[in-house]
Design a protein around this motif. Structure first.
Motif, short mmCIF file in Angstrom:
data_model
loop_
_atom_site.label_atom_id
_atom_site.label_comp_id
_atom_site.label_asym_id
_atom_site.label_seq_id
_atom_site.Cartn_x
_atom_site.Cartn_y
_atom_site.Cartn_z
N HIS A 63 0.85 -1.17 0.00
CA HIS A 63 0.00 0.00 0.00
C HIS A 63 0.89 1.22 0.00
N ARG A 64 0.27 2.32 -0.38
CA ARG A 64 0.97 3.58 -0.26
C ARG A 64 -0.03 4.56 0.37
N TYR A 65 0.00 4.63 1.69
CA TYR A 65 -0.96 5.47 2.38
C TYR A 65 -0.57 6.93 2.23
N VAL A 66 -1.53 7.71 1.79
CA VAL A 66 -1.29 9.14 1.60
C VAL A 66 -2.41 9.92 2.26
N MET A 67 -2.12 11.17 2.48
CA MET A 67 -3.09 12.08 3.08
C MET A 67 -3.30 13.24 2.11
N CYS A 73 4.04 15.09 9.82
CA CYS A 73 5.16 14.51 9.10
C CYS A 73 4.68 14.19 7.70
N GLN A 74 5.52 14.48 6.70
CA GLN A 74 5.10 14.32 5.31
C GLN A 74 5.33 12.91 4.78
N HIS A 75 5.97 12.06 5.60
CA HIS A 75 6.20 10.67 5.21
C HIS A 75 6.79 10.58 3.82
N CYS A 76 7.95 11.22 3.71
CA CYS A 76 8.58 11.34 2.40
C CYS A 76 9.13 9.99 1.93
N ASP A 77 9.03 9.77 0.63
CA ASP A 77 9.67 8.59 0.04
C ASP A 77 11.18 8.72 0.10
N GLN A 116 12.56 4.62 10.04
CA GLN A 116 12.49 3.58 9.02
C GLN A 116 11.29 3.79 8.12
N LEU A 117 11.49 3.54 6.84
CA LEU A 117 10.39 3.60 5.88
C LEU A 117 9.85 2.19 5.70
N ASP A 118 8.59 2.01 5.99
CA ASP A 118 7.94 0.72 5.82
C ASP A 118 7.55 0.58 4.35
N GLU A 119 8.19 -0.31 3.66
CA GLU A 119 7.94 -0.45 2.22
C GLU A 119 6.52 -0.93 1.94
N GLN A 120 5.92 -1.61 2.91
CA GLN A 120 4.59 -2.17 2.67
C GLN A 120 3.49 -1.14 2.73
N THR A 121 3.74 -0.08 3.49
CA THR A 121 2.69 0.92 3.69
C THR A 121 3.11 2.32 3.28
N GLY A 122 4.39 2.52 3.16
CA GLY A 122 4.87 3.87 2.85
C GLY A 122 4.99 4.76 4.07
N ILE A 123 4.68 4.22 5.25
CA ILE A 123 4.72 5.03 6.47
C ILE A 123 6.17 5.13 6.96
N LEU A 171 12.40 20.05 -3.63
CA LEU A 171 13.46 19.42 -2.84
C LEU A 171 13.61 17.94 -3.17
N GLY A 172 12.60 17.37 -3.79
CA GLY A 172 12.70 15.97 -4.18
C GLY A 172 12.48 14.98 -3.04
N THR A 173 11.84 15.43 -1.97
CA THR A 173 11.61 14.51 -0.85
C THR A 173 10.45 13.55 -1.12
N GLU A 174 9.63 13.85 -2.10
CA GLU A 174 8.48 13.01 -2.46
C GLU A 174 7.58 12.74 -1.25
N PRO A 175 7.00 13.80 -0.69
CA PRO A 175 6.12 13.61 0.48
C PRO A 175 4.84 12.89 0.11
N LYS A 176 4.25 12.24 1.10
CA LYS A 176 2.99 11.54 0.88
C LYS A 176 1.81 12.35 1.42
N VAL A 177 2.04 13.56 1.83
CA VAL A 177 0.95 14.43 2.24
C VAL A 177 0.74 15.44 1.13
N TYR A 178 -0.48 15.44 0.60
CA TYR A 178 -0.82 16.33 -0.49
C TYR A 178 -1.76 17.40 0.04
N TYR A 179 -1.75 18.51 -0.64
CA TYR A 179 -2.65 19.60 -0.29
C TYR A 179 -3.40 20.01 -1.54
N ARG A 180 -4.57 20.59 -1.35
CA ARG A 180 -5.28 21.08 -2.52
C ARG A 180 -6.00 22.37 -2.18
N SER A 181 -6.07 23.21 -3.17
CA SER A 181 -6.78 24.47 -3.02
C SER A 181 -7.14 24.99 -4.40
#
Lengths: 264, 724
Positions: free
Chosen positions: A9-13, A75-79, A93-100, A223-233
């Motif tokens: 999975h790749r859990y994102v917000m 936390c942006q839970h960056c890749d 640690q980055l959990d490869e199974q969840t992306g957390i 910055l290339g951190t590839e965060p898993k938290v997205y924003y929209r407006s």
């Protein structure tokens, strides 16, 4: 021996800044779920512990043209998390199974390199042993370990809730979680539905569709951190805010001055 | 190879140097520090069976559904109930921190009283009760029962009925603390003879919502007045009318930045324009007698030029607002005007509320299935015997009480720190039947501890301006401290100590009987019941006995009335001197109410994040919002426009002395571009003690400096600021 493929999975917000009212209930829900203590009174301003923190940012214009927006930043839970690279004791640690991106307090030795490395200021340090008013330890969540002083901590997408949901699913003979079965505390707390959460690898999920929307952006993408938290407006000045475009500032060119320079 | 001593020493030195740059010594230090830190205060979470309990939140009059996570007998967290009619599945930060309130540092487990220096000292509850009873007896013997009062911040409950009966028995006064919505609701009585009916606002049915400072998009999700943003296409067009760029204003479709205190002028200006633009949709206000005639004349006089001059608003903005409202009406979607003021500070004045309701009546027919509806008052639902009439505390003359009993429910309005004291004679005593020595408890002389939120069964009637009548019951989900009694038992004990006959008619059993009687009344009436576990709704007719309905309610249920019948109340007939006086000041030549001058060049506006963040004990976790971040401003902060501050020589973060005609206090300046120039915004709370820090610095109550409750419009005043 049969090799079992664990589903990935790749859990994102996805946080809708047009819906966020700045009520701060996500901060409180997070603190309640994760046993985040209240620092001693004199140090509360400078030694805060807020895994989820809501900032206020404005468009830089004077009254009455000013408009502001509230930006919850966990936390942006960056890749490509800088904190993982700099930690000398593999406490992140980055959990490869969840992306957390998880924090292991037992390994942390408190050097705070991770705090210096994090471009989102999303990490916090326990300067003090947490002291709870008498009786209040009975309100602690037993699924989350209280931390001692000298260790860093941060949002972990409430992975205690993930484990609970996985156990519940396993008990029912399922390997996959249903949509909405696992949500972090901040998502559950938000009264406006501004924070959405889910598996981006599921093409039918709401978050997968939201991520693809042109109004969705991530903070400091350059910055290339590839965060898993997205924003929209819908508001362009808010989307520009996310990139803090200082590289577009040219000397003597007032038009290039980026909007959204203040952070609460 | 010959191993020499020098080689050996080099090896040892190298190993030592190498060890220093390895994790080894640091890990050893780390582990030693862990081994030595088995302090007694190391927190250990509770262990036990995991469970869930459902109840209703009683921390504010809204009554949101609560789903509690329990570990053994401990409540560890609170979350919303999806689909709940009150709160719509959401909680506010206060509700989310619910579990911590039981352990608030100022939680009372035994009686206390003030010593000579004002500090709390332990007292014997029985002795205190006997003393209170003696004072009651003496007042009765001197025929001065009217100098005794009970203050109930949450009227309409079953407990309130007991208080009223107690007061009726003594000839004492039953006092309330109307909040901003109560006052807005009461203001409609100046237009209509409502009888047993009350107004309800239903923004879901509106095409345009015009809010006069009411925080309809924030205030921690107050569902009755929050348009549903989840479906943007169907959301009403929101016009926010207020001086500062609030959290609602920044997200509104149109913001009208008016001068503080000129809500009535902008309302009348809109009325003037809407009579032209939405002519066919306008009702004839003449049928409302004197009120209608007065409103019509004032609207005539408030031309766009006049309204613009009085409010400081550009005429084009006013016209734009009127056009958008008229457009929505033309498409069959009604306009709804929302008053009530800012809950964290104070209500709109009577003249402002008069104008808001006038606009609603101009463009809506009350009683239709519209955004502006009518529903039964709580007292009409339950048909309980009439007892002592209610009087607003602010209306009571000063120094008219010798004994005041204060119920411990959290008020839904900010209360000045010395308001209660002003109502007391020199020998008067204030006795709190409270769970905390914070909030209203901090204003008392003696405190008798009672069960707090979630520790006894308390009921929650529909709050003012709710579109529908509802009723919920908060079940006791956790044990009260040993020294804390049921509030009714405390009342019965006072009655017994005073020698009143049949004191048991006020006790816990009487309270339980009242709850059951209310449930019986609702079975007769019909309606629906929302069940928290499962999130389903079923007809009340499915419950054969009051006990079974009450049981369902205690499990987090909420009764919802059937839709109101179409009714058209008569116009109000009583003359209203206060209103006449207030309306006089709306005559264009007599504006504005707030005049700054060289002595007080700043306009002071009082605001707080929400009503229950002041005058109340708060879960300590709320420091995350007020101190560990600067998301919300608590007491002790003056927010000013940066340009105005620079002109006045007030740097960001500087200590300043704020002075009003009533006094002064020291605050910290915060530059905030959302604040109107020459305006200073101050929050009345929360204080450090409210947040669980009894040793925190005391702060001068800003409400005292504003003459709060002493004058009709006190949320806006005059001030000076000087750097210290």
């Amino acid at each position: 021996m049969k090799h079992l493929e664990t589903p990935r999975h790749r859990y994102v917000m996805v946080i809708d800044l047009d819906r966020c009212s700045g009520c701060g209930n996500c901060m409180i829900g997070c603190a309640v779920e994760n046993n985040i203590p209240v620092p001693p009174a004199p140090s509360q301003e400078n030694r805060a512990l807020t895994w989820m923190k809501v900032y206020r940012a404005d468009n830089g214009k004077p009254f009455p043209e000013q408009r502001f927006v509230h930006v919850p930043i966990p936390c942006q839970h960056c890749d490509h998390a800088p904190c993982i690279h700099v930690c000398p004791v593999t406490a992140v640690q980055l959990d490869e199974q969840t992306g957390i991106v998880g924090q292991v307090p037992e390994r942390c030795m408190g050097c705070r390199y991770c705090m210096a490395a994090c471009p989102y200021h999303a990490r916090y340090f326990n300067w003090f042993d947490p002291i709870w008013p008498e009786g209040m330890q009975n309100t602690l969540n037993p699924d989350v370990s209280p931390r001692m002083r000298g260790v860093a901590e941060k949002c972990n997408f409430c992975h205690g809730r993930l484990h609970r949901a996985q156990e519940q699913a396993a008990a029912e003979g399922r390997r996959e979680l249903r949509p909405g079965e696992y949500v972090p505390a901040c998502v559950e707390s938000c009264p406006h539905g501004a924070i959405r959460f889910g598996d981006a690898l599921d093409p039918d999920s709401e978050v997968a569709k939201l991520i693809a929307h042109p109004h969705t952006f991530r903070l400091l993408e350059s910055l290339g951190t590839e965060p898993k938290v997205y924003y929209r407006s819908r508001q362009e000045w808010v989307r520009r805010l996310g990139q803090s475009k200082l590289n577009s500032l040219r000397a003597g060119d007032a038009a290039a001055v980026p909007e959204g320079s203040r952070h609460g | 190879m010959n191993a020499t001593r020098r080689c050996f020493l080099k090896f040892c030195g190298g190993a030592a140097a190498g060890a220093l740059v390895s994790p080894l010594p640091w890990k050893l230090l780390d582990d030693v520090s862990i081994w030595t830190q088995n302090w007694s205060w190391t927190a250990r979470p509770p262990r036990g069976p995991v469970g869930a309990a459902y109840t209703t939140c009683t921390l504010c009059p809204t009554g949101c559904g609560l789903r509690l996570r329990t570990i053994g007998e401990h409540v560890v967290s609170a979350w919303g109930v999806a689909g709940h009619p009150q709160g719509a599945g959401a909680l506010c930060p206060l509700g989310t921190g619910f579990a911590q309130l039981k352990h608030h540092p100022l939680r009372l487990a035994s009686a206390v009283r003030r010593d000579g220096e004002g500090a709390w000292v332990a007292a014997d509850a029985d002795a205190l009760t006997a003393e209170v009873g003696r004072r009651v007896r003496e007042s009765l013997e001197a025929n001065e029962g009217h100098r005794i009062a009970v203050l109930d911040a949450r009227p309409g409950r079953a407990l309130s009925t007991l208080y009223r009966e107690f007061c009726a028995t003594l000839g004492a006064r039953y006092l309330t603390l109307p909040d901003h919505r109560d006052l807005s609701e009461a203001a409609l009585a100046r237009w209509l003879d409502l009888g047993p009916l009350r107004p309800g606002l239903d923004p879901a049915r509106a095409g345009a919502v015009i809010s006069f400072g009411a925080p309809v998009l924030d205030d921690w999700r107050d569902p009755e007045t929050a348009p549903d943003l989840r479906d943007a296409a169907a959301a009403p067009f929101l016009i926010q009318v207020e001086p500062n760029l609030s959290r609602t204003a920044t997200r509104a479709d149109l913001w009208l930045p008016i001068r503080p205190g000129t809500e009535a002028a902008v309302g009348l200006g809109l009325a003037h324009l809407l009579r032209d633009r939405a002519g066919p949709a306008c009702r004839n206000l003449q049928r409302y007698g004197e009120a209608g005639a007065r409103f019509a004349r004032l609207a005539d006089e408030h031309t766009p030029q006049v309204a613009s001059r009085l409010t400081g608003l550009d005429r084009s903005l006013l016209a734009q607002a009127a056009d958008r409202i008229a457009d929505r009406i033309a498409h069959g979607a009604p306009a709804l005007f929302v008053g009530g003021g800012h809950p964290g500070a104070g209500p709109l004045g009577p003249a402002e509320e008069f104008v808001v309701w006038g606009l609603n009546l101009l463009l809506n027919e009350p009683g239709e299935a519209a955004a502006f509806r009518l529903r039964p008052a709580p007292e009409a639902l339950f048909d309980e015997p009439a007892a002592a009439p209610a009087t607003a505390l602010a209306e009571l003359p000063d120094r008219s009480l010798d004994l005041l009993l204060v119920d411990g429910a959290t008020p839904a309005t900010a209360v000045p720190a010395r308001l209660l004291r002003r109502k007391m004679s020199e020998r008067g005593r204030i006795v709190g039947l409270t769970a905390f020595a914070a909030g209203l408890g901090a204003q008392c002389d003696e405190l008798l501890p009672v069960a707090g939120p979630g520790e006894f069964s308390d009921d929650v009637p529909a709050r003012a301006l709710s579109p529908r009548a509802t009723w919920a019951v908060a079940e006791a989900v956790t044990k009260a401290p040993a020294g804390a009694a049921h509030p009714a038992d405390r009342l019965a004990a006072v009655a017994a100590a005073a020698g009143l006959p049949r004191s048991e008619r006020f006790d816990q059993d009487a309270h339980a009987a009242l709850l059951e009687a209310r449930a019986a009344r609702l079975i007769e009436r019909g309606g629906r019941l929302f069940e928290a576990r499962g999130g389903t709704t079923k007809a009340v007719s499915a419950f054969s006995t009051p006990g079974s309905l009450l049981k369902a309610l205690r499990r987090g249920g909420c009764w919802i009335d059937q839709d109101a019948a179409l009714l058209t109340p008569r116009p109000a007939s009583r003359p209203d001197e206060i209103l006449a006086r207030e309306l006089d000041r709306l005559e264009p030549g007599r504006q504005p109410a707030i005049r700054t001058d060289d002595r007080f060049p700043w306009t002071l506006v009082v605001e707080a994040a929400t009503n229950v963040a002041v005058s109340a004990a708060l879960p300590p976790v709320l420091t995350k919002l007020y101190r560990e971040s600067n998301l919300l401003a608590g007491a002790g902060v003056a927010r000013v426009n940066p340009d105005s501050a620079r002109r006045a020589g007030l740097p960001d973060g500087a200590a300043v002395r704020l002075r009003t005609p009533r006094g002064e206090t020291t605050l910290r300046t915060v530059h905030d571009g959302s604040v109107m120039p020459d305006v200073v915004v101050v929050a009345p709370g929360p204080t450090a003690a409210d947040l669980g820090d009894p040793a925190g610095p005391p702060s001068e109550d800003i409400l005292e400096l504003c003459d709060a409750f002493a004058i009709p419009v006190w949320r806006v005043g005059r001030a000076s600021l000087r750097r210290v």
